[in-house]
Structures are given as structure tokens and as C-alpha cells.
Design an enzyme around this catalytic site. Structure first.
Site, PDB file in Angstrom:
ATOM      1  N   HIS A  47       0.858  -1.188   0.000  1.00 62.53           N
ATOM      2  CA  HIS A  47       0.000   0.000   0.000  1.00 62.53           C
ATOM      3  C   HIS A  47       0.893   1.237   0.000  1.00 62.53           C
ATOM      4  O   HIS A  47       2.058   1.171   0.387  1.00 62.53           O
ATOM      5  CB  HIS A  47      -0.893   0.006   1.244  1.00 62.53           C
ATOM      6  N   GLN A 163       2.415 -13.368   5.574  1.00 57.93           N
ATOM      7  CA  GLN A 163       1.173 -12.815   6.140  1.00 57.93           C
ATOM      8  C   GLN A 163       0.005 -13.768   5.960  1.00 57.93           C
ATOM      9  O   GLN A 163      -0.204 -14.352   4.884  1.00 57.93           O
ATOM     10  CB  GLN A 163       0.850 -11.481   5.470  1.00 57.93           C
ATOM     11  N   GLU A 165      -3.969 -13.759   6.001  1.00 57.34           N
ATOM     12  CA  GLU A 165      -4.982 -12.710   5.866  1.00 57.34           C
ATOM     13  C   GLU A 165      -6.333 -13.241   5.388  1.00 57.34           C
ATOM     14  O   GLU A 165      -7.215 -12.450   5.049  1.00 57.34           O
ATOM     15  CB  GLU A 165      -4.488 -11.632   4.884  1.00 57.34           C
ATOM     16  N   ASP A 191      -7.153  -7.341   6.782  1.00 55.23           N
ATOM     17  CA  ASP A 191      -7.551  -8.150   5.632  1.00 55.23           C
ATOM     18  C   ASP A 191      -8.261  -9.423   6.067  1.00 55.23           C
ATOM     19  O   ASP A 191      -9.201  -9.854   5.393  1.00 55.23           O
ATOM     20  CB  ASP A 191      -6.330  -8.481   4.759  1.00 55.23           C
TER      21      ASP A 191
HETATM   22  C1  3PY Z   1      -3.662  -6.241   7.638  1.00 57.06           C
HETATM   23  O1  3PY Z   1      -4.109  -5.999   8.777  1.00 57.06           O
HETATM   24  O2  3PY Z   1      -4.353  -6.675   6.723  1.00 57.06           O
HETATM   25  C2  3PY Z   1      -2.255  -5.984   7.336  1.00 57.06           C
HETATM   26  O3  3PY Z   1      -1.798  -6.311   6.293  1.00 57.06           O
HETATM   27  C3  3PY Z   1      -1.386  -5.303   8.308  1.00 57.06           C
HETATM   28  O4  3PY Z   1      -1.617  -5.546   9.532  1.00 57.06           O
HETATM   29 MG    MG Z   2      -3.200  -6.828   4.878  1.00 59.98          MG
END
Ligand code: 3PY
Ligand code: MG
Length: 271
Positions: A47, A163, A165, A191
Site C-alpha cells: 500500500h 502474512q 490474511e 484483511d
Molecule cells: C492487515 O491488517 O491486513 C495488514 O496487512 C497489516 O496488519
Molecule cells: Mg493486509
């Protein structure tokens, strides 16, 4: 000289790490936060307006800004570990981010062990991975001054941060955590909430439950756990809940909060 990864060193010593996001692509913001002696920063290219020249300038500023920062507390000299969050699980982009000098790569939206393997391979030179090699030409090696040392050490120093998400990602945490070379699992609460069909701008029991189930799975996996503060918890409370790394806001959110606080105080007194 290639330094040891400050976050890996802290994890190995069982210590918790506090960091910030750098979203504004500003080397001055990087210089300011380095002076505070943070453990890590995440330069965000998923982002915000960030680009790789901006990342290079920020990493230069992190080093220069850390001069004078307190490092008599056992922290590595040279300032915060510089991680880059790449826009996607994209091997060519990861290569360019590492070549620019990132000490860690954060990959958003990983859902399966196979995807985690793609990310890990992108972060390592052959034979362990498929990172392209141009050691004499890149900023990460000091433009060739440190080629040999970089080649010998960097695969062990770079942090690969995955990550989680989505609910599919949460379900696959046990397998993702087993992928050799995954160093840290970073829960993305915003996310995770949005991809599960809930409004991430409104706190809800459902969102809280999703995050807690991701936390339980990461803890069970034994991998270091990271996130941004969520569910109304401060960084200190996040560490109490078992987190190893917390990215506690961004250059932009700190400016917003400071500006708001100044104006709120002014309004109260002067209208
Ligand atoms: C999210 O919360 O989706 C992030 O990528 C960062 O915390
Ligand atoms: Mg995110």
C-alpha cells in the site's frame, strides 16, 4: 560488512521486537524513527506510494539516523532491521527488494504451503532458492564491496515473513509453518476481517474471533508471531498475548494522531 539481522538475533535470544511501518516513501521519516532506536521497520510497497529508489533512500537514512540512537542496550548497531512488504508474492519483485538491501521480505495474502514455498525460494540463492544473482551490481552488497560475504551469509540472515490474511490461510497455518525458511507468521487483522466478510472499520466479536483463531494456530505451530495492534490492545498487551513482533503504527498514523491531538487540545481551549 553484512550485519547480523537484528530481529533474528532478538528472536534467538527470546526477546520481543517493536517496529513501525514506513508508508510515506520518505527518507526523513525513516531518519526520524531510526533515531528512536526501533527494532525494525516495514517499508510498505503493498500500500502507499513506495518505490525501490525510495526504499534505498529510506535504508540509507535508517543507517545515518541510527547514529546517536541508544544501542548500548544490546541492539545491533546500524539501526532498525529494514523489511520491505512487497505488493504480492512476486518472485521478481522480491529479488529487486532484496537487491536494494532489504533485510527481510514480508509477503501479503499467503494461503497455502505451496505459496509460502514460492516466497521462501524467492528469498534465497540457489541451491536453496531461485533468487537471481548479480552480487557485484547491487546495493545490498555495497555495490560489490561485500559480494563474497553477502553470498556466504545472506540466506541465513534474511527474514521471510508470511502474512496470514484469509480463513484459508488460517486453516493452512500448520502446513505453512512447516515450510523450511518461513521465519515469522504475521497475522493481517484488517484483511483477515475483510476477506471473511466483515467490516474491518467496526470492531466486532466476529473479527475478534477470527484473529484469536489465527493466533491459536500460530502459537500451536511454534513460529514467531507478529501483527499490528488490534482488538483494542496496546503493543504491550499484544506482547502479553504472546506476540514476538508488533508493528505499532506507521509514519502516517503517527502524524495523523499528533495533528489530531494538537487540534483537539486547541479546540478545547480556543474553539
Ligand atoms: C492487515 O491488517 O491486513 C495488514 O496487512 C497489516 O496488519
Ligand atoms: Mg493486509
Amino acid at each position: 560488512m553484512i550485519r547480523s539481522n537484528p530481529v533474528k538475533a532478538r528472536l534467538a535470544a527470546g526477546r520481543k521486537s517493536l517496529g513501525l511501518w514506513l508508508v510515506a516513501n520518505s527518507s526523513m521519516n525513516a531518519e526520524i524513527v531510526a533515531r528512536a532506536g526501533l527494532d525494525f521497520v516495514i517499508i510498505d510497497h503493498e500500500h502507499g506510494p513506495g518505490d525501490l529508489m525510495g526504499a534505498a533512500a529510506q535504508m540509507q537514512a535508517l543507517r545515518s539516523g541510527s547514529i546517536g540512537a541508544a544501542n548500548d542496550d544490546g541492539r545491533e548497531p546500524g539501526g532498525p532491521a529494514a523489511f520491505i512488504r512487497v505488493p504480492w508474492n512476486d518472485t521478481p519483485y522480491i529479488k529487486r527488494a532484496l537487491d536494494t538491501g532489504a533485510e527481510g521480505i514480508m509477503v501479503p495474502y499467503v494461503e497455502t504451503a505451496a505459496e509460502a514455498e514460492v516466497a521462501v525460494r524467492a528469498c534465497k540463492y540457489p541451491p536453496a532458492g531461485n533468487r537471481g544473482c548479480a552480487v557485484s551490481a547491487i546495493r545490498a552488497t555495497g555495490f560489490g564491496h561485500d559480494s563474497a560475504e553477502y553470498w556466504n551469509r545472506i540466506d541465513g540472515e534474511v527474514c521471510t515473513i508470511i502474512q496470514i490474511e484469509t480463513q484459508k490461510g488460517v486453516a493452512n497455518i500448520p502446513e505453512i509453518a512447516q515450510v523450511d525458511g518461513v521465519d515469522i507468521l504475521f497475522i493481517g487483522p484488517t484483511d483477515l476481517t475483510a476477506t471473511s466478510g466483515y467490516n474491518p472499520t467496526v470492531p466486532s466479536a466476529e473479527a475478534r474471533g477470527l484473529i484469536e483463531s489465527a493466533e491459536a494456530a500460530v502459537k500451536a505451530s511454534g513460529k514467531p508471531m507478529a501483527a499490528v495492534p488490534n482488538s483494542g490492545h496496546s503493543p504491550a498487551q499484544m506482547f502479553d498475548r504472546g506476540y514476538d513482533l508488533v508493528a505499532a503504527g506507521s509514519d502516517l498514523s503517527l502524524i495523523r494522531a499528533g495533528a489530531r491531538a494538537a487540534m483537539d487540545a486547541h479546540r478545547e481551549l480556543w474553539g
